[in-house]
Design a protein around this motif. Structure first.
Motif, PDB file in Angstrom:
ATOM      1  N   LEU A 130      -2.841  -2.640 -12.216  1.00 31.48           N
ATOM      2  CA  LEU A 130      -2.060  -1.423 -11.961  1.00 31.48           C
ATOM      3  C   LEU A 130      -2.006  -0.538 -13.206  1.00 31.48           C
ATOM      4  O   LEU A 130      -1.947   0.691 -13.102  1.00 31.48           O
ATOM      5  CB  LEU A 130      -0.641  -1.791 -11.503  1.00 31.48           C
ATOM      6  CG  LEU A 130      -0.566  -2.372 -10.088  1.00 31.48           C
ATOM      7  CD1 LEU A 130       0.834  -2.928  -9.803  1.00 31.48           C
ATOM      8  CD2 LEU A 130      -0.935  -1.320  -9.044  1.00 31.48           C
TER       9      LEU A 130
ATOM     10  N   ASN B   1      -4.473  -2.979  -4.465  1.00 31.91           N
ATOM     11  CA  ASN B   1      -4.114  -3.734  -3.264  1.00 31.91           C
ATOM     12  C   ASN B   1      -5.348  -4.400  -2.652  1.00 31.91           C
ATOM     13  O   ASN B   1      -5.321  -5.586  -2.284  1.00 31.91           O
ATOM     14  CB  ASN B   1      -3.479  -2.750  -2.261  1.00 31.91           C
ATOM     15  CG  ASN B   1      -2.661  -3.408  -1.166  1.00 31.91           C
ATOM     16  OD1 ASN B   1      -1.983  -4.404  -1.398  1.00 31.91           O
ATOM     17  ND2 ASN B   1      -2.695  -2.810   0.017  1.00 31.91           N
TER      18      ASN B   1
ATOM     19  N   PHE C 273       1.673  14.278   0.864  1.00 30.50           N
ATOM     20  CA  PHE C 273       2.339  12.979   0.692  1.00 30.50           C
ATOM     21  C   PHE C 273       3.441  12.780   1.745  1.00 30.50           C
ATOM     22  O   PHE C 273       3.518  11.727   2.382  1.00 30.50           O
ATOM     23  CB  PHE C 273       2.963  12.885  -0.703  1.00 30.50           C
ATOM     24  CG  PHE C 273       2.041  12.392  -1.789  1.00 30.50           C
ATOM     25  CD1 PHE C 273       1.617  11.068  -1.823  1.00 30.50           C
ATOM     26  CD2 PHE C 273       1.607  13.246  -2.797  1.00 30.50           C
ATOM     27  CE1 PHE C 273       0.778  10.607  -2.840  1.00 30.50           C
ATOM     28  CE2 PHE C 273       0.768  12.801  -3.818  1.00 30.50           C
ATOM     29  CZ  PHE C 273       0.350  11.479  -3.842  1.00 30.50           C
TER      30      PHE C 273
ATOM     31  N   PHE D  71      -3.648   6.678   2.854  1.00 32.91           N
ATOM     32  CA  PHE D  71      -3.434   8.005   2.268  1.00 32.91           C
ATOM     33  C   PHE D  71      -4.763   8.607   1.838  1.00 32.91           C
ATOM     34  O   PHE D  71      -4.973   9.815   1.946  1.00 32.91           O
ATOM     35  CB  PHE D  71      -2.490   7.896   1.062  1.00 32.91           C
ATOM     36  CG  PHE D  71      -2.179   9.221   0.431  1.00 32.91           C
ATOM     37  CD1 PHE D  71      -1.376  10.145   1.083  1.00 32.91           C
ATOM     38  CD2 PHE D  71      -2.705   9.553  -0.816  1.00 32.91           C
ATOM     39  CE1 PHE D  71      -1.093  11.381   0.510  1.00 32.91           C
ATOM     40  CE2 PHE D  71      -2.424  10.789  -1.400  1.00 32.91           C
ATOM     41  CZ  PHE D  71      -1.621  11.704  -0.737  1.00 32.91           C
TER      42      PHE D  71
ATOM     43  N   GLN E  43       0.831  -1.209   0.000  1.00 32.65           N
ATOM     44  CA  GLN E  43       0.000   0.000   0.000  1.00 32.65           C
ATOM     45  C   GLN E  43       0.867   1.261   0.000  1.00 32.65           C
ATOM     46  O   GLN E  43       0.626   2.192  -0.778  1.00 32.65           O
ATOM     47  CB  GLN E  43      -0.895  -0.043   1.242  1.00 32.65           C
ATOM     48  CG  GLN E  43      -1.818   1.131   1.427  1.00 32.65           C
ATOM     49  CD  GLN E  43      -2.702   0.921   2.656  1.00 32.65           C
ATOM     50  OE1 GLN E  43      -3.202  -0.172   2.910  1.00 32.65           O
ATOM     51  NE2 GLN E  43      -2.888   1.971   3.432  1.00 32.65           N
TER      52      GLN E  43
ATOM     53  N   LEU F  23       2.538   1.678  -3.336  1.00 36.33           N
ATOM     54  CA  LEU F  23       1.626   2.206  -4.359  1.00 36.33           C
ATOM     55  C   LEU F  23       1.392   3.701  -4.175  1.00 36.33           C
ATOM     56  O   LEU F  23       1.190   4.434  -5.149  1.00 36.33           O
ATOM     57  CB  LEU F  23       0.295   1.446  -4.326  1.00 36.33           C
ATOM     58  CG  LEU F  23       0.373   0.002  -4.847  1.00 36.33           C
ATOM     59  CD1 LEU F  23      -0.924  -0.752  -4.559  1.00 36.33           C
ATOM     60  CD2 LEU F  23       0.658  -0.013  -6.351  1.00 36.33           C
ATOM     61  N   THR F  24       1.434   4.154  -2.938  1.00 33.83           N
ATOM     62  CA  THR F  24       1.289   5.589  -2.696  1.00 33.83           C
ATOM     63  C   THR F  24       2.549   6.329  -3.138  1.00 33.83           C
ATOM     64  O   THR F  24       2.481   7.453  -3.657  1.00 33.83           O
ATOM     65  CB  THR F  24       0.957   5.839  -1.207  1.00 33.83           C
ATOM     66  OG1 THR F  24      -0.191   5.058  -0.853  1.00 33.83           O
ATOM     67  CG2 THR F  24       0.647   7.308  -0.955  1.00 33.83           C
TER      68      THR F  24
ATOM     69  N   ASP G 191       2.162   6.713  -6.758  1.00 33.35           N
ATOM     70  CA  ASP G 191       1.248   7.824  -7.068  1.00 33.35           C
ATOM     71  C   ASP G 191       1.981   9.156  -7.000  1.00 33.35           C
ATOM     72  O   ASP G 191       1.787  10.035  -7.848  1.00 33.35           O
ATOM     73  CB  ASP G 191       0.082   7.854  -6.065  1.00 33.35           C
ATOM     74  CG  ASP G 191      -0.926   6.744  -6.310  1.00 33.35           C
ATOM     75  OD1 ASP G 191      -0.888   6.116  -7.389  1.00 33.35           O
ATOM     76  OD2 ASP G 191      -1.771   6.501  -5.427  1.00 33.35           O
TER      77      ASP G 191
ATOM     78  N   ALA H 249      -5.840  -0.158   1.871  1.00 28.55           N
ATOM     79  CA  ALA H 249      -6.141   0.903   0.910  1.00 28.55           C
ATOM     80  C   ALA H 249      -5.411   0.645  -0.396  1.00 28.55           C
ATOM     81  O   ALA H 249      -4.619  -0.297  -0.501  1.00 28.55           O
ATOM     82  CB  ALA H 249      -5.762   2.265   1.472  1.00 28.55           C
ATOM     83  N   GLN H 250      -5.638   1.497  -1.353  1.00 31.96           N
ATOM     84  CA  GLN H 250      -5.141   1.428  -2.732  1.00 31.96           C
ATOM     85  C   GLN H 250      -5.933   0.343  -3.478  1.00 31.96           C
ATOM     86  O   GLN H 250      -5.840  -0.858  -3.161  1.00 31.96           O
ATOM     87  CB  GLN H 250      -3.639   1.102  -2.792  1.00 31.96           C
ATOM     88  CG  GLN H 250      -2.742   2.288  -2.439  1.00 31.96           C
ATOM     89  CD  GLN H 250      -2.564   3.278  -3.604  1.00 31.96           C
ATOM     90  OE1 GLN H 250      -3.088   3.103  -4.701  1.00 31.96           O
ATOM     91  NE2 GLN H 250      -1.817   4.340  -3.355  1.00 31.96           N
TER      92      GLN H 250
END
Lengths: 234, 234
Positions: B97, B70, A141, B53, A94, A97-98, A101, B66-67
């Motif tokens: 993705l 995921n 972020f 996030f 997770q 993946l952030t 982003d 989250a995500q």
């Protein structure tokens, strides 16, 4: 047998997030396109039935694993660069993946209209995008990652040892420092744990050796993190 | 016990990709923020040590996943909405993705300067971004997904049964049709397998029931896929 990593030669780019995990983990790999060139990479990529959308990708037993976070998840499980229990694995992915982003948004700053046009063709739009990114997105972020680290008792994101996501957080700080030196100077005082983690990663034996080698390319204005003075401000 | 899904009420947004997998799979869930509101969601989210996030997130045993990709990977493994061998799992996640990347770029079309400003404050930039997205990115992404489906012998992305990623491809086509009806009319003739897959997903019993229910919100101009006539063209 070493892994075959394929990524654009000449830039750190998204491939660097994969390289750092491999290097810190002491995992043998060939940086194929640096030996054979981008043309050979395009040919190689076109050969997969399950063709990746874009580099970087790892070539394994005749198939390709693409998407940075996906590659890192694979390496994490296979080479113990990540914890094995489900909650920790999902949390790590997770955060990764952030990071992805934020990397995409950083790229968008200098290419808000589109990646198919030059920066010079979208400078006015980039100036506005940079202002938003510096004022809204960077604190949001970075404070998120700071809090994520603070949630752990140890020095790292999870437990008492580094994972692939710690390496990615290191690279994120590196890239942002290159791209926005003035802005980062302002923001770093609010993210002491992230900066400490960055320094700890830089000090890992495998990482240290890599950063001092000529395998580590310098940041440049062809990659994702680009320094354009006019886009930075404190 | 039903899952607790948290996402902004009032829009399909990224939460919809999770909803579709849950609905198609017949998995029980509560759409919490639709019952309690966005304010309650912010409070709930702030309570996790490992705070997401951003929504959407799934609340499970006191932690949050989250995500979108995921969450879907988790649901896929847990509820057999995905194959279990490694190569297939990684491929599915990789395509998911790439869908997420396209969704982010679609959002960027109407918010190229930044998500913190209104569309009206960035219409000139959006017009240029839309032109690039329509001409360069839409064919590139859509042809990629078309080829991905064609690589499989069955009707679906993998084997002979649907997975969570098939549901996401359905939603991608739905969103793009809403956002760019003229452009999609032009492009759809080149992606027959993706359109066929879209239709098959729409016909799954759980999906059909959902799409006909009032749980399925209409697209609107608060979400990710927004229709602004001036941004579309054949």
């Amino acid at each position: 047998m070493p892994y075959n990593l394929w990524y654009w030669p000449g830039i750190q780019g998204r491939g660097e997030f994969v390289r750092l995990a491999l290097e810190a983990g002491g995992i043998d790999y060939r940086d194929c396109a640096r030996e054979t060139g981008a043309e050979a990479m395009m040919q190689n990529m076109a050969g997969f039935a399950r063709k990746p959308f874009a580099p970087p990708y790892l070539e394994i037993d005749g198939f390709a694993i693409a998407q940075v976070a996906n590659i890192l998840m694979y390496l994490g499980e296979r080479h113990h660069l990540a914890p094995s229990n489900m909650a920790d694995r999902l949390w790590l992915h997770q955060v990764e993946l952030t990071i992805a982003d934020m990397v995409a948004e950083a790229h968008n700053v200098h290419h808000p209209v589109g990646g198919g046009l030059y920066y010079d063709d979208q400078k006015a739009e980039a100036a506005r995008a940079a202002e938003q990114f510096r004022s809204e997105r960077m604190p949001k972020f970075l404070n998120h990652f700071e809090r994520a680290i603070t949630a752990n008792e140890g020095d790292w994101l999870i437990d008492h040892r580094w994972t692939y996501t710690d390496c990615s957080l290191f690279q994120l700080v590196e890239g942002l420092r290159y791209m926005f030196p003035e802005r980062m100077q302002t923001l770093e005082k609010d993210i002491p744990n992230l900066i400490r983690l960055h320094d700890l990663v830089a000090d890992l034996p495998g990482m240290k050796a890599y950063l001092n080698s000529d395998r580590r390319l310098a940041f440049n204005e062809e990659g994702i993190f680009r320094h354009y003075h006019e886009l930075d401000a404190a």
